[in-house]
Design an enzyme around this catalytic site. Sequence first.
Site, PDB file in Angstrom:
ATOM      1  N   ARG A  54     -24.294   8.977  29.088  1.00 17.74           N
ATOM      2  CA  ARG A  54     -23.330   8.504  30.087  1.00 17.74           C
ATOM      3  C   ARG A  54     -22.589   9.694  30.694  1.00 17.74           C
ATOM      4  O   ARG A  54     -22.894  10.117  31.813  1.00 17.74           O
ATOM      5  CB  ARG A  54     -22.343   7.500  29.449  1.00 17.74           C
ATOM      6  CG  ARG A  54     -21.552   6.692  30.464  1.00 17.74           C
ATOM      7  CD  ARG A  54     -20.419   7.430  31.121  1.00 17.74           C
ATOM      8  NE  ARG A  54     -19.331   7.727  30.190  1.00 17.74           N
ATOM      9  CZ  ARG A  54     -18.296   8.492  30.506  1.00 17.74           C
ATOM     10  NH1 ARG A  54     -18.215   9.052  31.701  1.00 17.74           N
ATOM     11  NH2 ARG A  54     -17.351   8.744  29.621  1.00 17.74           N
ATOM     12  N   ASP A  55     -21.657  10.285  29.970  1.00 15.63           N
ATOM     13  CA  ASP A  55     -20.858  11.388  30.534  1.00 15.63           C
ATOM     14  C   ASP A  55     -21.768  12.568  30.879  1.00 15.63           C
ATOM     15  O   ASP A  55     -21.533  13.285  31.857  1.00 15.63           O
ATOM     16  CB  ASP A  55     -19.787  11.814  29.515  1.00 15.63           C
ATOM     17  CG  ASP A  55     -18.550  12.411  30.153  1.00 15.63           C
ATOM     18  OD1 ASP A  55     -18.683  13.073  31.192  1.00 15.63           O
ATOM     19  OD2 ASP A  55     -17.451  12.250  29.596  1.00 15.63           O
ATOM     20  N   HIS A  86     -11.300  12.020  23.504  1.00 17.89           N
ATOM     21  CA  HIS A  86     -12.427  12.422  24.350  1.00 17.89           C
ATOM     22  C   HIS A  86     -12.083  13.770  24.966  1.00 17.89           C
ATOM     23  O   HIS A  86     -11.241  13.848  25.865  1.00 17.89           O
ATOM     24  CB  HIS A  86     -12.618  11.330  25.419  1.00 17.89           C
ATOM     25  CG  HIS A  86     -13.697  11.578  26.416  1.00 17.89           C
ATOM     26  ND1 HIS A  86     -14.920  10.935  26.370  1.00 17.89           N
ATOM     27  CD2 HIS A  86     -13.742  12.364  27.519  1.00 17.89           C
ATOM     28  CE1 HIS A  86     -15.659  11.315  27.403  1.00 17.89           C
ATOM     29  NE2 HIS A  86     -14.965  12.187  28.119  1.00 17.89           N
ATOM     30  N   CYS A 120     -16.994  14.863  34.806  1.00 16.40           N
ATOM     31  CA  CYS A 120     -16.722  13.824  35.806  1.00 16.40           C
ATOM     32  C   CYS A 120     -17.102  14.342  37.186  1.00 16.40           C
ATOM     33  O   CYS A 120     -16.585  15.372  37.626  1.00 16.40           O
ATOM     34  CB  CYS A 120     -15.238  13.459  35.769  1.00 16.40           C
ATOM     35  SG  CYS A 120     -14.789  12.324  37.092  1.00 16.40           S
ATOM     36  N   ASN A 144     -18.643  17.911  27.896  1.00 14.35           N
ATOM     37  CA  ASN A 144     -17.931  17.375  26.736  1.00 14.35           C
ATOM     38  C   ASN A 144     -18.022  18.377  25.595  1.00 14.35           C
ATOM     39  O   ASN A 144     -18.872  19.267  25.595  1.00 14.35           O
ATOM     40  CB  ASN A 144     -18.602  16.071  26.261  1.00 14.35           C
ATOM     41  CG  ASN A 144     -18.419  14.934  27.219  1.00 14.35           C
ATOM     42  OD1 ASN A 144     -19.132  14.840  28.210  1.00 14.35           O
ATOM     43  ND2 ASN A 144     -17.474  14.063  26.936  1.00 14.35           N
TER      44      ASN A 144
HETATM   45  N1  COA Z   1     -21.570  -1.817  40.126  1.00 11.67           N
HETATM   46  C1  COA Z   1     -22.394  -1.819  41.181  1.00 11.67           C
HETATM   47  N2  COA Z   1     -21.993  -1.928  42.451  1.00 11.67           N
HETATM   48  C2  COA Z   1     -20.674  -2.028  42.661  1.00 11.67           C
HETATM   49  C3  COA Z   1     -19.757  -2.036  41.605  1.00 11.67           C
HETATM   50  C4  COA Z   1     -20.235  -1.911  40.301  1.00 11.67           C
HETATM   51  N3  COA Z   1     -19.420  -1.891  39.249  1.00 11.67           N
HETATM   52  N4  COA Z   1     -18.527  -2.166  42.118  1.00 11.67           N
HETATM   53  C5  COA Z   1     -18.648  -2.245  43.462  1.00 11.67           C
HETATM   54  N5  COA Z   1     -19.965  -2.158  43.786  1.00 11.67           N
HETATM   55  C6  COA Z   1     -20.546  -2.206  45.115  1.00 11.67           C
HETATM   56  C7  COA Z   1     -20.049  -3.385  45.924  1.00 11.67           C
HETATM   57  O1  COA Z   1     -20.822  -4.518  45.653  1.00 11.67           O
HETATM   58  C8  COA Z   1     -20.227  -2.887  47.327  1.00 11.67           C
HETATM   59  O2  COA Z   1     -21.611  -2.934  47.661  1.00 11.67           O
HETATM   60  P1  COA Z   1     -22.101  -3.112  49.172  1.00 11.67           P
HETATM   61  O3  COA Z   1     -21.655  -1.872  49.904  1.00 11.67           O
HETATM   62  O4  COA Z   1     -23.576  -3.211  49.034  1.00 11.67           O
HETATM   63  O5  COA Z   1     -21.422  -4.359  49.668  1.00 11.67           O
HETATM   64  C9  COA Z   1     -19.867  -1.419  47.208  1.00 11.67           C
HETATM   65  O6  COA Z   1     -20.105  -1.072  45.843  1.00 11.67           O
HETATM   66  C10 COA Z   1     -18.422  -1.134  47.558  1.00 11.67           C
HETATM   67  O7  COA Z   1     -17.588  -1.981  46.806  1.00 11.67           O
HETATM   68  P2  COA Z   1     -16.023  -1.692  46.611  1.00 11.67           P
HETATM   69  O8  COA Z   1     -15.450  -2.731  45.726  1.00 11.67           O
HETATM   70  O9  COA Z   1     -15.378  -1.484  47.967  1.00 11.67           O
HETATM   71  O10 COA Z   1     -16.051  -0.373  45.794  1.00 11.67           O
HETATM   72  P3  COA Z   1     -15.668   1.103  46.207  1.00 11.67           P
HETATM   73  O11 COA Z   1     -16.650   1.642  47.183  1.00 11.67           O
HETATM   74  O12 COA Z   1     -14.215   1.188  46.499  1.00 11.67           O
HETATM   75  O13 COA Z   1     -15.938   1.833  44.801  1.00 11.67           O
HETATM   76  C11 COA Z   1     -15.978   1.802  42.414  1.00 11.67           C
HETATM   77  C12 COA Z   1     -15.178   1.490  43.672  1.00 11.67           C
HETATM   78  C13 COA Z   1     -15.031   1.705  41.235  1.00 11.67           C
HETATM   79  C14 COA Z   1     -17.101   0.801  42.282  1.00 11.67           C
HETATM   80  C15 COA Z   1     -16.573   3.226  42.538  1.00 11.67           C
HETATM   81  O14 COA Z   1     -15.576   4.144  42.901  1.00 11.67           O
HETATM   82  C16 COA Z   1     -17.211   3.674  41.238  1.00 11.67           C
HETATM   83  O15 COA Z   1     -18.248   3.184  40.851  1.00 11.67           O
HETATM   84  N6  COA Z   1     -16.608   4.649  40.539  1.00 11.67           N
HETATM   85  C17 COA Z   1     -17.086   5.111  39.264  1.00 11.67           C
HETATM   86  C18 COA Z   1     -16.997   6.589  39.210  1.00 11.67           C
HETATM   87  C19 COA Z   1     -17.478   7.133  37.878  1.00 11.67           C
HETATM   88  O16 COA Z   1     -18.365   6.607  37.229  1.00 11.67           O
HETATM   89  N7  COA Z   1     -16.849   8.250  37.455  1.00 11.67           N
HETATM   90  C20 COA Z   1     -17.184   8.930  36.248  1.00 11.67           C
HETATM   91  C21 COA Z   1     -16.805   8.248  35.005  1.00 11.67           C
HETATM   92  S1  COA Z   1     -15.078   8.142  34.691  1.00 11.67           S
HETATM   93 ZN    ZN Z   2     -15.606  12.808  30.012  1.00  9.58          ZN
END
Ligand code: COA
Ligand code: ZN
Length: 307
Positions: free
Chosen positions: A14-15, A206, A239, A248
């Site tokens: 994952r990370d 972590h 990240c 990590n």
């Molecule tokens: N899994 C898959 N798709 C997702 C989702 C999820 N958990 N959450 C939102 N989406 C999709 C939506 O369905 C939408 O799809 P579309 O464009 O086809 O309609 C699109 O993403 C945008 O949705 P929205 O709710 O506006 O999300 P966003 O663009 O503001 O993104 C997160 C928010 C949280 C989903 C995004 O920032 C993210 O995944 N961040 C994780 C970052 C990460 O993993 N960092 C490292 C670990 S800490």
């Molecule tokens: Zn981390």
Amino acid sequence: MTGDAMLIQEVATRDGFQIEPVFVETADKVALIDALAATGFSRIEVSSFVSPKAVPALADAAEVFAGIKRRPGTVYVALVPNPKGAERALAAKVDEVNLVASVSETHNRANMGMTPAASIEGFGRIMETLKGSGLSTNATVATAFGCPFEGDQPADKVLAQVERYLALGIEGVTLADTTGMANPRQVEALVARALALVPAGRLTLHFHNTRGLGLANVLAAYGAGARRFDAALGGLGGCPFAPGATGNICTEDLANMAEEMGIATGLDLEALIGLSRDLPRLVGHDVPGQVAKAGRPSDLHPIPQAA
Ligand code: COA
Ligand code: ZN
């Protein structure tokens, strides 16, 4: 010194993989997770149910969960950012979700596209959805020891976020040093305060080794009573939404330190070193871990022959 056992949760797939520019093939991820489970991990953070646009490297989370063999005694965890992620995690039959929100507003906006308050409001809805599902829950306070945009984060603010998690009924809490800004003195103080809210069996630390303080921080946390630590094979990790993020703390380096100090981990260190040595094949570059390069302290060298 010998001491209480230490629980190491493996987070490399994952990370570790989330920040790699190459897409590690699903079959390779599955094989690595199965091999890691066989080395004795009681907990593995397998992947993330995040937006595939945000983290393309983990777009195959559902396929990975479908492909792995579930070893009895291993809890398979997935990172979840929002209610949509929780629905996907539920469908993939994960054992536990790890909900993540930063204490820093700036980092949470960069990482999750929303305020920490909005993330935590989503966690409340997730807890409603998961009621009766049997899934375990953990939540992480990211940037708990400092934010790469804002700097120091007040301990009171970190602990207030921990209390919000607990008030939602979330079982486990992780304090994450997202970009390796923590130091041992700070860790000791924050862990002591966190343990007044969460028992050691439900608190995870972590650490990232970004400034070389990873294992020093583990010892400070252990000395203060913490017993659960995240680590990544080979020292992979970081990240993608934090400038300058690096790996990590390294699983086999941590397991070696514990073993040398008489602290049980339940892990097969020799097997871990073997898996770490295979990582460059998967990610296409050298990895930071040191014990896999140097060997264990007990791996002695032949005596040089006089000329
Ligand atoms: N899994 C898959 N798709 C997702 C989702 C999820 N958990 N959450 C939102 N989406 C999709 C939506 O369905 C939408 O799809 P579309 O464009 O086809 O309609 C699109 O993403 C945008 O949705 P929205 O709710 O506006 O999300 P966003 O663009 O503001 O993104 C997160 C928010 C949280 C989903 C995004 O920032 C993210 O995944 N961040 C994780 C970052 C990460 O993993 N960092 C490292 C670990 S800490
Ligand atoms: Zn981390």
